[in-house]
Design a protein around this motif. Structure first.
Motif, PDB file in Angstrom:
ATOM      1  N   HIS A 161       0.818  -1.221   0.000  1.00 15.21           N
ATOM      2  CA  HIS A 161       0.000   0.000   0.000  1.00 15.21           C
ATOM      3  C   HIS A 161       0.846   1.263   0.000  1.00 15.21           C
ATOM      4  O   HIS A 161       0.339   2.362  -0.269  1.00 15.21           O
ATOM      5  CB  HIS A 161      -0.958   0.002   1.207  1.00 15.21           C
ATOM      6  N   GLU A 162       2.142   1.123   0.283  1.00 11.75           N
ATOM      7  CA  GLU A 162       3.031   2.286   0.309  1.00 11.75           C
ATOM      8  C   GLU A 162       3.649   2.577  -1.055  1.00 11.75           C
ATOM      9  O   GLU A 162       4.349   3.569  -1.215  1.00 11.75           O
ATOM     10  CB  GLU A 162       4.152   2.066   1.336  1.00 11.75           C
ATOM     11  N   LEU A 163       3.380   1.712  -2.023  1.00 10.45           N
ATOM     12  CA  LEU A 163       3.999   1.834  -3.348  1.00 10.45           C
ATOM     13  C   LEU A 163       2.965   2.138  -4.418  1.00 10.45           C
ATOM     14  O   LEU A 163       1.786   1.820  -4.272  1.00 10.45           O
ATOM     15  CB  LEU A 163       4.726   0.534  -3.698  1.00 10.45           C
ATOM     16  N   ASP A 164       3.419   2.745  -5.522  1.00 14.39           N
ATOM     17  CA  ASP A 164       2.511   3.010  -6.636  1.00 14.39           C
ATOM     18  C   ASP A 164       2.320   1.736  -7.470  1.00 14.39           C
ATOM     19  O   ASP A 164       2.980   0.711  -7.250  1.00 14.39           O
ATOM     20  CB  ASP A 164       3.022   4.167  -7.497  1.00 14.39           C
ATOM     21  N   GLY A 165       1.399   1.803  -8.450  1.00  9.30           N
ATOM     22  CA  GLY A 165       1.058   0.621  -9.234  1.00  9.30           C
ATOM     23  C   GLY A 165       2.224   0.033 -10.002  1.00  9.30           C
ATOM     24  O   GLY A 165       2.365  -1.190 -10.090  1.00  9.30           O
ATOM     25  N   GLY A 166       3.086   0.886 -10.543  1.00  4.97           N
ATOM     26  CA  GLY A 166       4.229   0.394 -11.304  1.00  4.97           C
ATOM     27  C   GLY A 166       5.193  -0.406 -10.449  1.00  4.97           C
ATOM     28  O   GLY A 166       5.666  -1.475 -10.842  1.00  4.97           O
ATOM     29  N   ARG A 167       5.474   0.104  -9.254  1.00  2.00           N
ATOM     30  CA  ARG A 167       6.387  -0.609  -8.354  1.00  2.00           C
ATOM     31  C   ARG A 167       5.744  -1.919  -7.865  1.00  2.00           C
ATOM     32  O   ARG A 167       6.426  -2.926  -7.721  1.00  2.00           O
ATOM     33  CB  ARG A 167       6.773   0.279  -7.175  1.00  2.00           C
ATOM     34  N   ARG A 168       4.435  -1.875  -7.610  1.00  2.00           N
ATOM     35  CA  ARG A 168       3.755  -3.107  -7.194  1.00  2.00           C
ATOM     36  C   ARG A 168       3.829  -4.163  -8.283  1.00  2.00           C
ATOM     37  O   ARG A 168       4.029  -5.347  -7.995  1.00  2.00           O
ATOM     38  CB  ARG A 168       2.294  -2.797  -6.825  1.00  2.00           C
ATOM     39  N   GLN A 169       3.681  -3.732  -9.531  1.00  2.00           N
ATOM     40  CA  GLN A 169       3.746  -4.719 -10.616  1.00  2.00           C
ATOM     41  C   GLN A 169       5.157  -5.261 -10.784  1.00  2.00           C
ATOM     42  O   GLN A 169       5.338  -6.419 -11.166  1.00  2.00           O
ATOM     43  CB  GLN A 169       3.244  -4.114 -11.931  1.00  2.00           C
ATOM     44  N   ARG A 170       6.163  -4.458 -10.473  1.00  2.00           N
ATOM     45  CA  ARG A 170       7.548  -4.953 -10.516  1.00  2.00           C
ATOM     46  C   ARG A 170       7.758  -6.047  -9.459  1.00  2.00           C
ATOM     47  O   ARG A 170       8.542  -6.973  -9.670  1.00  2.00           O
ATOM     48  CB  ARG A 170       8.539  -3.796 -10.313  1.00  2.00           C
ATOM     49  N   ILE A 171       7.056  -5.932  -8.336  1.00  3.68           N
ATOM     50  CA  ILE A 171       7.101  -7.012  -7.341  1.00  3.68           C
ATOM     51  C   ILE A 171       6.541  -8.289  -7.953  1.00  3.68           C
ATOM     52  O   ILE A 171       7.106  -9.377  -7.812  1.00  3.68           O
ATOM     53  CB  ILE A 171       6.290  -6.647  -6.077  1.00  3.68           C
ATOM     54  N   GLY A 172       5.406  -8.160  -8.652  1.00  6.06           N
ATOM     55  CA  GLY A 172       4.796  -9.319  -9.303  1.00  6.06           C
ATOM     56  C   GLY A 172       5.720  -9.953 -10.322  1.00  6.06           C
ATOM     57  O   GLY A 172       5.810 -11.190 -10.417  1.00  6.06           O
ATOM     58  N   VAL A 173       6.441  -9.132 -11.068  1.00  7.98           N
ATOM     59  CA  VAL A 173       7.396  -9.650 -12.058  1.00  7.98           C
ATOM     60  C   VAL A 173       8.546 -10.364 -11.348  1.00  7.98           C
ATOM     61  O   VAL A 173       8.967 -11.454 -11.751  1.00  7.98           O
ATOM     62  CB  VAL A 173       7.931  -8.505 -12.951  1.00  7.98           C
ATOM     63  N   ALA A 174       9.054  -9.759 -10.267  1.00 11.66           N
ATOM     64  CA  ALA A 174      10.158 -10.372  -9.515  1.00 11.66           C
ATOM     65  C   ALA A 174       9.744 -11.713  -8.925  1.00 11.66           C
ATOM     66  O   ALA A 174      10.515 -12.687  -8.949  1.00 11.66           O
ATOM     67  CB  ALA A 174      10.621  -9.421  -8.405  1.00 11.66           C
ATOM     68  N   ARG A 175       8.528 -11.793  -8.389  1.00 14.17           N
ATOM     69  CA  ARG A 175       8.015 -13.065  -7.839  1.00 14.17           C
ATOM     70  C   ARG A 175       7.955 -14.132  -8.927  1.00 14.17           C
ATOM     71  O   ARG A 175       8.331 -15.289  -8.707  1.00 14.17           O
ATOM     72  CB  ARG A 175       6.613 -12.852  -7.265  1.00 14.17           C
ATOM     73  N   ALA A 176       7.472 -13.738 -10.097  1.00 16.96           N
ATOM     74  CA  ALA A 176       7.351 -14.694 -11.200  1.00 16.96           C
ATOM     75  C   ALA A 176       8.724 -15.201 -11.654  1.00 16.96           C
ATOM     76  O   ALA A 176       8.866 -16.354 -12.065  1.00 16.96           O
ATOM     77  CB  ALA A 176       6.619 -14.052 -12.373  1.00 16.96           C
ATOM     78  N   LEU A 177       9.741 -14.343 -11.534  1.00 16.44           N
ATOM     79  CA  LEU A 177      11.086 -14.716 -11.993  1.00 16.44           C
ATOM     80  C   LEU A 177      11.891 -15.459 -10.931  1.00 16.44           C
ATOM     81  O   LEU A 177      12.944 -16.024 -11.239  1.00 16.44           O
ATOM     82  CB  LEU A 177      11.861 -13.457 -12.402  1.00 16.44           C
ATOM     83  N   SER A 178      11.415 -15.465  -9.682  1.00 13.00           N
ATOM     84  CA  SER A 178      12.224 -15.964  -8.561  1.00 13.00           C
ATOM     85  C   SER A 178      12.637 -17.429  -8.715  1.00 13.00           C
ATOM     86  O   SER A 178      13.682 -17.834  -8.216  1.00 13.00           O
ATOM     87  CB  SER A 178      11.467 -15.774  -7.242  1.00 13.00           C
ATOM     88  N   LEU A 179      11.825 -18.231  -9.401  1.00  8.73           N
ATOM     89  CA  LEU A 179      12.133 -19.660  -9.558  1.00  8.73           C
ATOM     90  C   LEU A 179      12.782 -19.968 -10.904  1.00  8.73           C
ATOM     91  O   LEU A 179      12.891 -21.125 -11.292  1.00  8.73           O
ATOM     92  CB  LEU A 179      10.849 -20.488  -9.389  1.00  8.73           C
ATOM     93  N   SER A 180      13.200 -18.919 -11.618  1.00 12.04           N
ATOM     94  CA  SER A 180      13.845 -19.057 -12.937  1.00 12.04           C
ATOM     95  C   SER A 180      12.997 -19.865 -13.914  1.00 12.04           C
ATOM     96  O   SER A 180      13.442 -20.893 -14.440  1.00 12.04           O
ATOM     97  CB  SER A 180      15.232 -19.705 -12.789  1.00 12.04           C
ATOM     98  N   PRO A 181      11.772 -19.429 -14.182  1.00 14.72           N
ATOM     99  CA  PRO A 181      10.896 -20.179 -15.087  1.00 14.72           C
ATOM    100  C   PRO A 181      11.310 -20.011 -16.547  1.00 14.72           C
ATOM    101  O   PRO A 181      12.099 -19.118 -16.889  1.00 14.72           O
ATOM    102  CB  PRO A 181       9.531 -19.524 -14.849  1.00 14.72           C
ATOM    103  N   LYS A 182      10.758 -20.872 -17.396  1.00 14.03           N
ATOM    104  CA  LYS A 182      10.961 -20.747 -18.837  1.00 14.03           C
ATOM    105  C   LYS A 182       9.766 -20.076 -19.511  1.00 14.03           C
ATOM    106  O   LYS A 182       9.904 -19.496 -20.585  1.00 14.03           O
ATOM    107  CB  LYS A 182      11.165 -22.138 -19.462  1.00 14.03           C
TER     108      LYS A 182
END
Length: 319
Positions: free
Chosen positions: A146-167
């Protein structure tokens, strides 16, 4: 690059009081490694459901899904856990998809904990690496969504998706909830990550202008069925299905000198519940014939690598 994902005659139906809702009906496509398939259409056409079924977040009603040449349609629970490392999703709303009680560091580390990867110190190191990768400043590591704007929140979502090194990643309208300037940043980030890591995407959106540059191929859906699929550049230069023509003509062009023929999409969407054996686009098509009313069109290759589902496509386009 070889084939990574193959979907054959995929179906997903939901039971409703009025009958079976055909959310995804007989969809077939392939995606090669490192490529992006854009899936477009109006709200309710089944594109998000398609992405979730491909990832096995929803069980298919029928059809077949293959990943790296292996049939994963009826995969066991243990095998699906291993598969989850290879196949991830970025959700549409970067706020509702994040646990508000966890800080950024905990949110990104969560998949690593689930799969018991790294010790605590190494996990934090990995979190910082992922934050650097997606352009999220380390000072936000202990901030809350809630302390971040939408762009930064979506970057969290991208980082989570990349955390397991998917293909393979399904991007489910990842920029639709963001301001236009932020949309461009996230799209550029996704493209850079694809080039750096050889990622393969399904990019789901209702906005054709968003997928024009990011997609290798584009699949157009209408009420659960495929109506057109072709390489991205060709779809924009020579759309063949009346529905695709209508979608493209609605894209604003920033030029007062530009002239284009507006193709209006008239009428109401037909119901996806217990659909009749007829063209789903029938009620809104100015080219409809008796054949369209009596039989659903087949999905055919009209031009090389350009598939269309329309009885009259050759007459309409002079082919």
């Amino acid at each position: 690059m070889g084939e990574l994902v193959r979907v054959e005659h995929l179906k997903k139906y939901f039971s409703t009081p009025g009958g079976m809702l055909h959310a995804v009906d007989d969809v077939t496509f392939t995606i090669n490694e490192g490529e992006t398939l854009g899936v477009v259409g109006e709200s309710g056409c089944g594109k998000s459901t398609l992405g979730r079924v491909v990832l096995k977040l929803l069980e298919p009603t029928g059809g077949r899904i293959s990943f790296e040449g292996k049939d994963i349609t009826d995969i066991s629970e243990n095998d699906s856990l291993e598969l989850r490392k290879q196949m991830q999703i970025i959700f549409q709303d970067p706020y509702s998809s994040l646990n508000p009680r966890l800080c950024v560091s905990e949110l990104i580390a969560d998949p690593l904990k689930v799969f018991k990867l790294y010790n605590k110190a190494d996990r934090q190191k990995k979190v910082y690496e992922l934050m650097d990768l997606v352009g999220l400043a380390r000072r936000f590591a202990f901030s809350y969504p809630h302390e971040l704007d939408g762009g930064r929140r979506q970057r969290i979502g991208v980082a989570r998706a990349l955390s397991l090194s998917p293909k393979f990643i399904v991007c489910d309208e990842p920029v639709s909830a963001l301001d236009v300037s932020i949309q461009a940043q996230i799209l550029n980030l996704l493209q850079d990550l694809q080039q750096q890591q050889g990622l393969t995407y399904i990019f789901v959106t209702h906005d054709l202008s968003v997928v024009k540059h990011i997609s290798t191929d584009i699949l157009v859906m209408y009420i659960g069925v495929m109506v057109e699929k072709s390489p991205s550049k060709e779809l924009f230069n020579k759309p063949l299905h009346p529905y695709t023509k209508g979608l493209l003509s609605a894209i604003p062009v920033p030029s007062i000198d530009h002239e284009k023929r507006q193709v209006e999409l008239m009428g109401e969407l037909s119901s996806p519940i217990e659909p009749k054996d007829e063209c789903r686009f029938l009620a809104r098509c100015q080219y409809a014939t008796d054949q369209c009313r009596s039989q659903a069109p087949t999905y055919d290759e009209v031009m090389p690598n350009h598939f269309v589902s329309c009885h009259n496509v050759r007459q309409i386009n002079g082919l």
